[in-house]
Enzyme design. Sequence first.
Site, PDB file in Angstrom:
ATOM      1  N   SER A  16       0.991  -1.289   0.136  1.00 42.19           N
ATOM      2  CA  SER A  16       0.066  -0.006   0.018  1.00 42.19           C
ATOM      3  C   SER A  16       0.674   1.432  -0.155  1.00 42.19           C
ATOM      4  O   SER A  16       0.359   2.186  -0.749  1.00 42.19           O
ATOM      5  CB  SER A  16      -1.006   0.281   1.094  1.00 42.19           C
ATOM      6  OG  SER A  16      -1.927  -0.873   0.983  1.00 42.19           O
ATOM      7  N   LYS A  64     -11.417  -4.617   9.171  1.00 41.51           N
ATOM      8  CA  LYS A  64     -12.207  -4.152   8.188  1.00 41.51           C
ATOM      9  C   LYS A  64     -13.703  -4.134   8.890  1.00 41.51           C
ATOM     10  O   LYS A  64     -14.501  -3.065   8.497  1.00 41.51           O
ATOM     11  CB  LYS A  64     -12.374  -4.960   6.829  1.00 41.51           C
ATOM     12  CG  LYS A  64     -10.952  -4.819   6.161  1.00 41.51           C
ATOM     13  CD  LYS A  64     -11.262  -5.625   4.841  1.00 41.51           C
ATOM     14  CE  LYS A  64     -10.104  -5.367   3.974  1.00 41.51           C
ATOM     15  NZ  LYS A  64     -10.446  -5.955   2.752  1.00 41.51           N
ATOM     16  N   ASP A  98     -13.241  -2.108  -3.003  1.00 46.46           N
ATOM     17  CA  ASP A  98     -12.874  -3.400  -3.752  1.00 46.46           C
ATOM     18  C   ASP A  98     -13.576  -3.871  -5.079  1.00 46.46           C
ATOM     19  O   ASP A  98     -13.131  -4.022  -5.880  1.00 46.46           O
ATOM     20  CB  ASP A  98     -13.305  -4.545  -2.718  1.00 46.46           C
ATOM     21  CG  ASP A  98     -12.146  -4.835  -1.795  1.00 46.46           C
ATOM     22  OD1 ASP A  98     -10.832  -4.195  -2.006  1.00 46.46           O
ATOM     23  OD2 ASP A  98     -12.092  -5.642  -0.696  1.00 46.46           O
ATOM     24  N   GLY A 122     -16.861 -18.783  -5.354  1.00 50.08           N
ATOM     25  CA  GLY A 122     -16.580 -18.145  -4.014  1.00 50.08           C
ATOM     26  C   GLY A 122     -17.534 -17.000  -3.634  1.00 50.08           C
ATOM     27  O   GLY A 122     -17.249 -15.849  -4.224  1.00 50.08           O
ATOM     28  N   GLY A 124     -17.261 -15.333  -0.672  1.00 50.13           N
ATOM     29  CA  GLY A 124     -16.804 -14.698   0.576  1.00 50.13           C
ATOM     30  C   GLY A 124     -16.696 -13.119   0.612  1.00 50.13           C
ATOM     31  O   GLY A 124     -17.434 -12.519  -0.154  1.00 50.13           O
ATOM     32  N   ALA A 126     -14.379 -10.733  -1.012  1.00 48.57           N
ATOM     33  CA  ALA A 126     -14.292 -10.181  -2.140  1.00 48.57           C
ATOM     34  C   ALA A 126     -15.419 -10.607  -3.060  1.00 48.57           C
ATOM     35  O   ALA A 126     -15.763  -9.737  -3.943  1.00 48.57           O
ATOM     36  CB  ALA A 126     -12.978 -10.570  -2.500  1.00 48.57           C
ATOM     37  N   LYS A 146     -18.852 -23.212  -2.114  1.00 46.38           N
ATOM     38  CA  LYS A 146     -18.902 -24.556  -1.317  1.00 46.38           C
ATOM     39  C   LYS A 146     -19.615 -24.486  -0.024  1.00 46.38           C
ATOM     40  O   LYS A 146     -20.187 -25.664   0.415  1.00 46.38           O
ATOM     41  CB  LYS A 146     -17.430 -25.131  -1.169  1.00 46.38           C
ATOM     42  CG  LYS A 146     -16.476 -24.643  -0.204  1.00 46.38           C
ATOM     43  CD  LYS A 146     -15.004 -25.513  -0.466  1.00 46.38           C
ATOM     44  CE  LYS A 146     -14.185 -25.308   0.413  1.00 46.38           C
ATOM     45  NZ  LYS A 146     -13.991 -24.564   1.778  1.00 46.38           N
ATOM     46  N   GLY A 239      -5.419 -10.673 -10.802  1.00 46.43           N
ATOM     47  CA  GLY A 239      -5.923  -9.790  -9.816  1.00 46.43           C
ATOM     48  C   GLY A 239      -4.856  -8.365  -9.560  1.00 46.43           C
ATOM     49  O   GLY A 239      -5.611  -7.400  -8.645  1.00 46.43           O
TER      50      GLY A 239
HETATM   51  P1  NAP Z   1     -12.604 -15.449   1.763  1.00 50.08           P
HETATM   52  O1  NAP Z   1     -13.563 -14.534   2.358  1.00 50.08           O
HETATM   53  O2  NAP Z   1     -11.989 -16.438   2.403  1.00 50.08           O
HETATM   54  O3  NAP Z   1     -13.685 -15.985   0.768  1.00 50.08           O
HETATM   55  C1  NAP Z   1     -13.285 -17.140  -0.325  1.00 50.08           C
HETATM   56  C2  NAP Z   1     -14.570 -17.973  -0.368  1.00 50.08           C
HETATM   57  O4  NAP Z   1     -14.467 -18.934  -1.398  1.00 50.08           O
HETATM   58  C3  NAP Z   1     -14.899 -18.612   1.068  1.00 50.08           C
HETATM   59  O5  NAP Z   1     -16.535 -18.547   1.049  1.00 50.08           O
HETATM   60  C4  NAP Z   1     -14.621 -20.163   0.711  1.00 50.08           C
HETATM   61  O6  NAP Z   1     -15.358 -20.915   1.237  1.00 50.08           O
HETATM   62  C5  NAP Z   1     -14.789 -20.321  -0.992  1.00 50.08           C
HETATM   63  N1  NAP Z   1     -14.338 -21.150  -1.485  1.00 50.08           N
HETATM   64  C6  NAP Z   1     -13.222 -21.579  -1.214  1.00 50.08           C
HETATM   65  N2  NAP Z   1     -12.940 -22.621  -2.009  1.00 50.08           N
HETATM   66  C7  NAP Z   1     -13.960 -23.047  -2.913  1.00 50.08           C
HETATM   67  C8  NAP Z   1     -14.357 -23.858  -3.962  1.00 50.08           C
HETATM   68  N3  NAP Z   1     -13.524 -24.738  -4.335  1.00 50.08           N
HETATM   69  N4  NAP Z   1     -15.522 -23.491  -4.516  1.00 50.08           N
HETATM   70  C9  NAP Z   1     -16.249 -22.741  -4.218  1.00 50.08           C
HETATM   71  N5  NAP Z   1     -15.944 -21.888  -3.089  1.00 50.08           N
HETATM   72  C10 NAP Z   1     -14.948 -21.888  -2.446  1.00 50.08           C
HETATM   73  O7  NAP Z   1     -11.589 -14.597   0.938  1.00 50.08           O
HETATM   74  P2  NAP Z   1     -11.685 -13.180   0.130  1.00 50.08           P
HETATM   75  O8  NAP Z   1     -11.327 -12.184   1.168  1.00 50.08           O
HETATM   76  O9  NAP Z   1     -12.906 -12.988  -0.445  1.00 50.08           O
HETATM   77  O10 NAP Z   1     -10.499 -13.234  -0.809  1.00 50.08           O
HETATM   78  C11 NAP Z   1     -10.616 -14.227  -1.970  1.00 50.08           C
HETATM   79  C12 NAP Z   1      -9.475 -13.975  -2.813  1.00 50.08           C
HETATM   80  O11 NAP Z   1      -9.632 -12.633  -3.496  1.00 50.08           O
HETATM   81  C13 NAP Z   1      -7.899 -13.992  -2.076  1.00 50.08           C
HETATM   82  O12 NAP Z   1      -7.122 -14.542  -3.069  1.00 50.08           O
HETATM   83  C14 NAP Z   1      -7.637 -12.657  -1.908  1.00 50.08           C
HETATM   84  O13 NAP Z   1      -6.347 -12.393  -2.134  1.00 50.08           O
HETATM   85  C15 NAP Z   1      -8.358 -11.968  -3.271  1.00 50.08           C
HETATM   86  N6  NAP Z   1      -8.645 -10.517  -3.300  1.00 50.08           N
HETATM   87  C16 NAP Z   1      -7.883  -9.839  -4.193  1.00 50.08           C
HETATM   88  C17 NAP Z   1      -8.138  -8.346  -4.250  1.00 50.08           C
HETATM   89  C18 NAP Z   1      -7.403  -7.690  -5.186  1.00 50.08           C
HETATM   90  O14 NAP Z   1      -7.543  -6.536  -5.113  1.00 50.08           O
HETATM   91  N7  NAP Z   1      -6.983  -8.148  -6.243  1.00 50.08           N
HETATM   92  C19 NAP Z   1      -9.074  -7.888  -3.326  1.00 50.08           C
HETATM   93  C20 NAP Z   1      -9.493  -8.666  -2.391  1.00 50.08           C
HETATM   94  C21 NAP Z   1      -9.242 -10.147  -2.259  1.00 50.08           C
HETATM   95  P3  NAP Z   1     -14.867 -21.514   2.807  1.00 50.08           P
HETATM   96  O15 NAP Z   1     -14.470 -20.251   3.787  1.00 50.08           O
HETATM   97  O16 NAP Z   1     -15.583 -22.545   3.193  1.00 50.08           O
HETATM   98  O17 NAP Z   1     -13.319 -21.976   2.244  1.00 50.08           O
END
Ligand code: NAP
Length: 276
Positions: A16, A64, A98, A122, A124, A126, A146, A239
Amino acid sequence: MLKLAVVGKDVSLSESPAMHTFILGRMWEKCLYDKISIPPEQFSVRADRLFAEYDAFNVTIPFKGEIIPHLRALEGDARLFGAVNTVVARTRTGYNTDGFGFLLMLENAGIEVKDKCFLILGAGGAGRSCIKKLVDGGANVYVYEKDADRLAEVYSDLGGFHPLIEIPERAFDVAVNCTGIGMHRSVGQTPTVNFAGGLQPVGKEFFASVKAAVDLIYNPEESAFLRIARECGRQTVSGGPMLFYQAYCADCIFLGKSPCASEAKKLFEEYREERR
Ligand code: NAP
């Protein structure tokens, strides 16, 4: 001179400061940008000092949501998702950039949203931001997650999309990996999905009916998800630009200006060149 910071549990390796200093410098705005790592148990005591010491700050994992009781107002996605990544100290207002970063990334990659068919993997933190922006932008959105309870919760909060427990055999314009599978300990892996009659890691068969692949993962720059898509001849988007654009959108909030996709793209290309 603007006094800014990123605040998180461990921000020692955060990009950052480099991104914001670069962006604001190009906007002719001098800034001091600190990294503030705070142990979670001390956050509530130390949070109020941030408002006195900084003009604005960015918030990252795991604060956050924790920052919200210290704010007077929440805007847009920050209010909807209860997750803040940008704070303006004077007004004690929280924002979440985001989703805007995601939209700028699509626009600058030439990926249209309106009437296009998106498959989100997914739902979650993001993933929700992406779903909301796509639904609002008039896309036809399918979401595979999932965790069935989480999927039901996101559907009840946002609506406007097709929740999936199995990925249908139909054509998608864009598949977006929001699962985080493919980074950290899962580098080299793709998400395991319920597809073509059973649970299997995303592979070439998956991309047969997908025109473009987007991965929110920025490290590695090319995830296994994107590598396979590229090998299938698909357009791929990593990303990295989203990370930069969400910072750019935060800086626009700090300066009270509207984001501009072409400016964001130019800045990202210059930043990437400078960091090579
Ligand atoms: P998160 O809150 O953990 O969300 C991930 C979600 O995907 C969870 O609900 C998880 O379920 C689910 N999941 C995992 N494996 C799966 C599968 N095989 N099929 C379907 N769903 C599945 O994470 P997040 O904060 O959203 O971040 C996700 C990704 O985005 C990370 O790689 C992060 O670095 C990236 N990101 C990038 C940016 C950017 O600016 N480029 C910004 C934000 C985030 P479970 O919890 O049950 O495993």
